[in-house]
Design an enzyme around this catalytic site. Structure first.
Site, PDB file in Angstrom:
ATOM      1  N   SER A   1     -41.290  60.317  22.384  1.00 45.64           N
ATOM      2  CA  SER A   1     -42.707  60.080  22.132  1.00 45.64           C
ATOM      3  C   SER A   1     -43.021  59.926  20.643  1.00 45.64           C
ATOM      4  O   SER A   1     -42.526  59.016  19.993  1.00 45.64           O
ATOM      5  CB  SER A   1     -43.526  61.203  22.768  1.00 45.64           C
ATOM      6  OG  SER A   1     -44.895  60.936  22.757  1.00 45.64           O
TER       7      SER A   1
ATOM      8  N   ASP B   1     -43.868  56.087  22.435  1.00 42.34           N
ATOM      9  CA  ASP B   1     -43.743  55.626  23.819  1.00 42.34           C
ATOM     10  C   ASP B   1     -45.077  55.137  24.380  1.00 42.34           C
ATOM     11  O   ASP B   1     -45.189  54.845  25.569  1.00 42.34           O
ATOM     12  CB  ASP B   1     -43.152  56.714  24.704  1.00 42.34           C
ATOM     13  CG  ASP B   1     -44.068  57.915  24.886  1.00 42.34           C
ATOM     14  OD1 ASP B   1     -44.964  58.117  24.049  1.00 42.34           O
ATOM     15  OD2 ASP B   1     -43.881  58.665  25.864  1.00 42.34           O
TER      16      ASP B   1
ATOM     17  N   ASP C   1     -47.976  56.399  25.123  1.00 42.62           N
ATOM     18  CA  ASP C   1     -48.865  57.080  26.067  1.00 42.62           C
ATOM     19  C   ASP C   1     -50.095  57.629  25.359  1.00 42.62           C
ATOM     20  O   ASP C   1     -51.013  58.131  25.993  1.00 42.62           O
ATOM     21  CB  ASP C   1     -48.138  58.183  26.849  1.00 42.62           C
ATOM     22  CG  ASP C   1     -47.568  59.292  25.968  1.00 42.62           C
ATOM     23  OD1 ASP C   1     -47.605  59.161  24.724  1.00 42.62           O
ATOM     24  OD2 ASP C   1     -47.068  60.286  26.531  1.00 42.62           O
TER      25      ASP C   1
END
Length: 450
Positions: free
Chosen positions: A103, A244, A246
Site C-alpha cells: 500500500s 495500491d 485504495d
C-alpha cells in the site's frame, strides 16, 4: 493474537521478513484453506496481482508456485490496484484473490493480502492458515500431473475493471482541469486510460514506476508536489492515490490538502441532497475530526464511528445498511458501487459532484470547520494495561469534562509499536496542545519506557 497476519495481511521487508519461502507457504497453505470445500472434480480458481514494487515479481512467482502445488487454477492479473483485484474476484466468480502490495509503505516493504470470494478481506481463515504455516509437518495434498494447478494470463482484467468504474457515472466529466498523482504505484498505467475515457482535462505526475520509486515523496501520503502542481497549472482539483490506490486524497484549487473526512463530507452531502444517503449516515472511525461530525449535524446528518481500520467501517456499513463510509486517511467506501475503498472511484465521484453542482471544492467545503488537533506518541513499557492506571483515567476524565462537547480526547495503543497515542481536538490549537501535553505527561510518568 495472530503471529503473521496484521490488519492488512502479511507484511514485512521483502526478502528479509517477507521471504519467497514465506510467500510459497502462504500460497500453498492459504490456497488450501480458501478452496478446500470445493467438490471433487471442481478446480478452484484464484486471482493473483501486485503493485509496482521491484520485489513484487519475486513474491508473486513464489506465491503462485504454492497455489499450483495444491491444484489451484491461477489467473495472473499483473499490476492492478487492490480494489481492482477485489472487483475482479467477484466479477470472475473466483474462489479467492491475492494482492501483493504494501500500500502506502516505502519500497523495501511488501505484503500479501488475501480476499475471499466476496472480494472482502479474510477474517476467520487467517487463524487456520497460520496453524498450517507453523505445523511441524506439511500434510497438505501434493498432486502430480493432472492434479497440479495451471496459470493463465488475465491482464485484460484491468480493462474490465476500468469499464466497471466508468459505468458508475451517468456522464463524462469534462470542464474541470485536474492533476492526478499516481504515486508511481499500481494505478499508474490505468489513470490515463480512465480519465481520458471520461473526457477529463487532466495531467499526471508520478505515473512512471521503475520498481523503486513507489510512494517516494509522492502519492496520498506525500501531497506537497501535487499541491504545488495544482497551483502552478491553475487546476481546479488534484487527486492523489497511494501505492495500491485504495486511498484518495484531494487538493483544492488553492493548493490545500483535502483528506478523507472532507471528501466523505462532500460526497455524502451530495448524496443526501439527492435522497441517496442511506439512513442519512456516514460511517467513519474514531480518528475522524470532530469538525466532520459537527458539519454533518448542521446538515441534519449523522456520523457513526468505529474503531480504527477500514475493515471495521466496512463491517458496520454491511451490518446496518449504510452506503458511505471511510477513514480520514482517504479510504472511502461507496458501497452502492464497490464493497471496498477505491481511490480512483472516489476521485471520479468527487469530480462529478463538482461538475454537477458547478461549485469549486473549497466552496463545497465552506461549512466544514476543522477542529485543531494534537497527537503525541508516548513510548511505554506495556501498552495493554493503560486503563488500569488511575492517574491516566482521571487525567482523561478531567479533560473530557473541561472540553465538554467542544472537543475531545482519545487515547489508544498503537497496533504495531509499544506506544500510547494521545490525541486531542479543541476549538483552538493552544487548547489542543495544552490538553494533549497534560495527559501525555501523566502517561509518561506512569508508564514511560525511559
Amino acid at each position: 493474537m495472530l503471529k503473521y497476519f496484521g490488519t492488512d495481511g502479511v507484511r514485512g521487508v521483502a526478502n528479509a521478513g517477507l521471504t519467497p519461502e514465506m510467500a510459497f507457504k502462504l500460497g500453498r497453505d492459504g490456497g488450501y484453506v480458501l478452496t478446500k470445500d470445493k467438490k471433487d472434480g471442481e478446480r478452484a480458481k484464484v486471482l493473483v496481482s501486485r503493485d509496482t514494487r521491484i520485489s513484487g515479481q519475486m513474491l508473486e512467482y513464489a506465491l503462485i508456485s504454492g497455489l499450483l502445488s495444491v491444484g489451484i487454477e491461477v489467473l495472473e492479473v499483473g499490476v492492478i490496484t487492490t480494489p481492482g483485484l477485489s472487483y475482479l474476484v467477484r466479477a470472475q466468480g473466483a474462489d479467492a484473490g491475492v494482492q501483493i502490495s504494501a500500500s502506502h509503505n516505502p519500497v523495501e516493504d511488501n505484503g500479501i493480502k488475501f480476499f475471499g470470494s466476496d472480494g472482502l478481506k479474510l477474517s476467520d481463515a487467517k487463524e487456520e492458515i497460520e496453524k498450517l504455516i507453523d505445523a511441524p509437518e506439511d500434510k497438505l495434498p501434493r498432486p502430480s500431473a493432472e492434479g497440479l494447478g495451471t496459470v493463465t494470463n488475465y491482464h485484460e482484467g484491468a480493462s474490465k475493471y476500468l469499464q466497471f468504474i466508468e459505468n458508475t457515472l451517468p456522464e463524462e466529466l469534462g470542464g474541470i482541469k485536474v492533476v492526478v498523482d499516481g504515486a508511481n504505484g499500481a494505478a499508474s498505467a490505468l489513470i490515463s486510460r480512465l480519465f481520458a475515457d471520461m473526457g477529463v482535462d487532466f495531467t499526471t505526475i508520478a505515473t512512471h514506476p521503475n520498481g523503486l520509486n513507489i510512494n517516494d515523496h509522492v502519492g496520498a501520503t506525500h501531497t506537497k508536489k501535487l499541491q504545488e502542481e495544482v497551483v502552478k497549472q491553475g487546476a481546479q482539483l488534484g487527486l492523489a492515490f497511494d501505492g495500491d490506490a485504495d486511498r484518495c486524497i484531494a487538493v483544492d484549487e488553492n493548493g490545500n490538502e483535502v483528506d478523507g473526512d472532507h471528501i466523505m463530507y462532500v460526497i455524502g452531502s451530495y448524496l443526501a441532497d439527492h435522497g441517496r444517503l442511506k439512513k442519512d449516515t456516514i460511517v467513519t472511525t474514531v480518528m475522524s475530526n470532530l469538525g466532520f461530525t459537527k458539519a454533518l449535524e448542521r446538515r441534519g446528518l449523522k456520523n457513526v464511528r468505529t474503531q480504527v481500520g477500514d475493515r471495521y467501517v466496512s463491517e458496520e456499513m454491511r451490518a446496518n445498511g449504510y452506503n458511505l463510509g471511510g477513514e480520514q486517511s482517504g479510504h472511502v467506501i461507496i458501497s452502492d458501487y464497490h464493497n471496498t475503498g477505491d481511490g480512483m472511484l472516489t476521485g471520479l465521484h468527487l469530480l462529478y459532484v463538482m461538475k454537477d453542482t458547478g461549485k469549486s471544492l473549497s466552496e463545497l467545503l465552506s461549512d466544514f470547520k476543522e477542529y485543531p488537533q494534537r497527537l503525541i506518541n508516548v513510548p511505554v513499557k506495556d501498552k495493554k494495561d493503560w486503563k488500569e492506571h488511575k492517574r491516566i483515567t482521571e487525567a482523561i476524565k478531567k479533560v473530557e469534562e473541561e472540553l465538554s462537547d467542544e472537543g475531545r480526547i482519545f487515547v489508544r495503543p498503537s497496533g504495531t509499536q509499544s506506544l500510547l497515542r494521545v490525541m486531542t481536538e479543541a476549538p483552538t490549537q493552544e487548547l489542543a496542545d495544552k490538553y494533549c501535553e497534560e495527559v501525555a505527561k501523566v502517561v509518561e510518568e506512569e508508564m514511560g519506557s525511559k
